[in-house]
Design a protein around this motif. Structure first.
Motif, mmCIF file in Angstrom:
data_model
loop_
_atom_site.group_PDB
_atom_site.id
_atom_site.type_symbol
_atom_site.label_atom_id
_atom_site.label_comp_id
_atom_site.label_asym_id
_atom_site.label_seq_id
_atom_site.Cartn_x
_atom_site.Cartn_y
_atom_site.Cartn_z
ATOM 1 N N LEU A 1 0.844 -1.191 0.000
ATOM 2 C CA LEU A 1 0.000 0.000 0.000
ATOM 3 C C LEU A 1 0.882 1.244 0.000
ATOM 4 O O LEU A 1 1.541 1.549 1.005
ATOM 5 C CB LEU A 1 -0.906 0.025 1.234
ATOM 6 N N LEU A 2 0.938 1.940 -1.142
ATOM 7 C CA LEU A 2 1.645 3.211 -1.226
ATOM 8 C C LEU A 2 0.694 4.314 -0.782
ATOM 9 O O LEU A 2 -0.357 4.502 -1.380
ATOM 10 C CB LEU A 2 2.115 3.479 -2.659
ATOM 11 N N LEU B 1 -8.677 -0.423 3.650
ATOM 12 C CA LEU B 1 -8.238 -1.610 2.916
ATOM 13 C C LEU B 1 -7.445 -2.572 3.792
ATOM 14 O O LEU B 1 -7.556 -3.796 3.620
ATOM 15 C CB LEU B 1 -7.400 -1.177 1.713
ATOM 16 N N LEU B 2 -6.659 -2.050 4.710
ATOM 17 C CA LEU B 2 -5.803 -2.904 5.537
ATOM 18 C C LEU B 2 -6.564 -4.024 6.241
ATOM 19 O O LEU B 2 -6.174 -5.198 6.147
ATOM 20 C CB LEU B 2 -5.030 -2.044 6.545
ATOM 21 N N THR C 1 2.163 -6.575 9.932
ATOM 22 C CA THR C 1 2.507 -6.004 8.631
ATOM 23 C C THR C 1 3.966 -5.563 8.628
ATOM 24 O O THR C 1 4.598 -5.429 9.676
ATOM 25 C CB THR C 1 1.631 -4.788 8.281
ATOM 26 N N GLU C 2 4.470 -5.310 7.437
ATOM 27 C CA GLU C 2 5.803 -4.753 7.250
ATOM 28 C C GLU C 2 5.666 -3.282 6.918
ATOM 29 O O GLU C 2 4.719 -2.888 6.228
ATOM 30 C CB GLU C 2 6.494 -5.494 6.097
ATOM 31 N N SER C 3 6.567 -2.449 7.390
ATOM 32 C CA SER C 3 6.523 -1.015 7.108
ATOM 33 C C SER C 3 7.822 -0.567 6.463
ATOM 34 O O SER C 3 8.905 -0.959 6.895
ATOM 35 C CB SER C 3 6.299 -0.207 8.396
ATOM 36 N N ILE C 4 7.696 0.269 5.421
ATOM 37 C CA ILE C 4 8.866 0.833 4.751
ATOM 38 C C ILE C 4 8.615 2.320 4.547
ATOM 39 O O ILE C 4 7.557 2.720 4.065
ATOM 40 C CB ILE C 4 9.119 0.158 3.386
ATOM 41 N N ALA D 1 -13.040 -0.185 -0.246
ATOM 42 C CA ALA D 1 -11.926 -1.048 0.140
ATOM 43 C C ALA D 1 -12.170 -2.492 -0.292
ATOM 44 O O ALA D 1 -11.281 -3.154 -0.850
ATOM 45 C CB ALA D 1 -11.711 -0.978 1.646
ATOM 46 N N ARG D 2 -13.348 -2.995 -0.059
ATOM 47 C CA ARG D 2 -13.689 -4.358 -0.462
ATOM 48 C C ARG D 2 -13.577 -4.503 -1.979
ATOM 49 O O ARG D 2 -13.070 -5.503 -2.494
ATOM 50 C CB ARG D 2 -15.111 -4.694 0.015
#
Length: 311
Positions: free
Chosen positions: A6-7, A17-18, A41-44, A201-202
């Protein structure tokens, strides 16, 4: 299990959405300039204006959702949006990732009748011209076969947890929560389409899972026929236990507010969406996916319950 990136992970649609992705057992990577860690989750951290950072952020992704929002300013949009779109397209191509671009409806301009996926681009605003340009950039990549992508469009939205990024949230629910009268821009007696965020989101997730959805433009679910502002406010008042009277903010007042408020100043070129009927059709999505959008009655009730539960 696919990796969904997700950008623009701190935004309204990303927040909706998450939980959908998590409920479906998908692997999730959250990307923004200052991502907020979420368990599981992963975060960047990445700046979408920097190609190398975008490339690093999407590496290994199966699906990339472009949910980015930037400063609401036409000059900033003209400068930055083409760069952002090119960076994201090139990074997704390099990573062999599919791209879903969450878009708006500014490129259509003022339309008489229903706005559909085949409505031509006739923008009447600077920001609309920018959105037409970046959409056409992505469409060219999809047509060439160089990138598997989807353009998913929505209009203004409302829903539980949606506050400052929603006219309905600010003008209707938040005012009623404070015991004030609802407000509405320009004309409360013309139909105005809204997307309900849980539906949007769905729908994004459903699109990501549909092979034949790629290479196309889709309007995300919204109820038809659209309500007028006054009808929407009546529903909200019933659920909020508030008065259903409304203060309509005229054009001259919005112009005065714009002298002191940069966001409202930038909204002036978009006023046709409030002054005239604005009907957004999602019949293509509804028919293809056998999807029934959440009714305004149910959506407004859930939104009101969320607002009433806030301290």
């Amino acid at each position: 299990m696919a990796l969904h990136t997700l950008l623009g992970a701190n935004g309204t649609i990303a927040s909706a959405l998450l939980p959908v992705l998590q409920a479906e057992g998908q692997q999730v990577r959250l990307v923004s300039r200052n991502p907020k860690p979420v368990p599981g989750t992963e975060s960047i951290a990445a700046d979408v204006l920097d190609y190398e950072q975008v490339l690093h952020a999407v590496k290994g992704s199966d699906i990339v959702y472009m949910l980015v929002g930037i400063q609401y300013n036409a000059s900033v949009w003209e400068r930055d949006w083409p760069v952002i779109m090119r960076n994201v397209i090139n990074a997704c191509k390099a990573a062999n990732a599919r791209l879903i671009f969450f878009d708006n409806a500014y490129m259509y301009g003022k339309v008489d009748g229903d706005i559909t996926e085949t409505t031509p681009y006739r923008p009447v605003s600077r920001k609309g011209k920018v959105r037409a340009g970046v959409a056409q950039m992505l469409e060219a990549e999809m047509r060439s076969g160089a990138l598997k992508g989807i353009i998913a469009r929505a209009v203004d939205f409302y829903g539980p947890g949606v506050t400052d990024k929603s006219a309905a949230g600010v003008l209707v629910f938040a005012n009623m929560k404070k015991g004030k009268k609802a407000q509405w821009f320009l004309n409360a007696d013309v139909p105005r389409s809204y997307n309900y965020t849980p539906d949007a989101a769905r729908a994004l997730y459903m699109l990501s899972q549909s092979e034949d959805a790629f290479g196309q433009i889709w309007h995300l679910p919204c109820v038809s026929p659209a309500l007028t502002g006054r009808q929407f406010i009546q529903l909200a008042a019933k659920e909020m236990g508030a008065t259903n009277s409304v203060t309509v903010l005229p054009k001259w007042l919005l112009k005065v507010i714009g002298w002191f408020n940069p966001f409202m100043r930038e909204m002036q070129e978009m006023q046709y969406q409030d002054a005239f009927p604005f009907r957004f059709s999602s019949s293509k999505f509804e028919k293809h996916f056998h999807f029934t959008p959440t009714s305004y009655e149910a959506g407004v009730k859930a939104t009101a319950q969320w607002y009433l539960a806030q301290p």
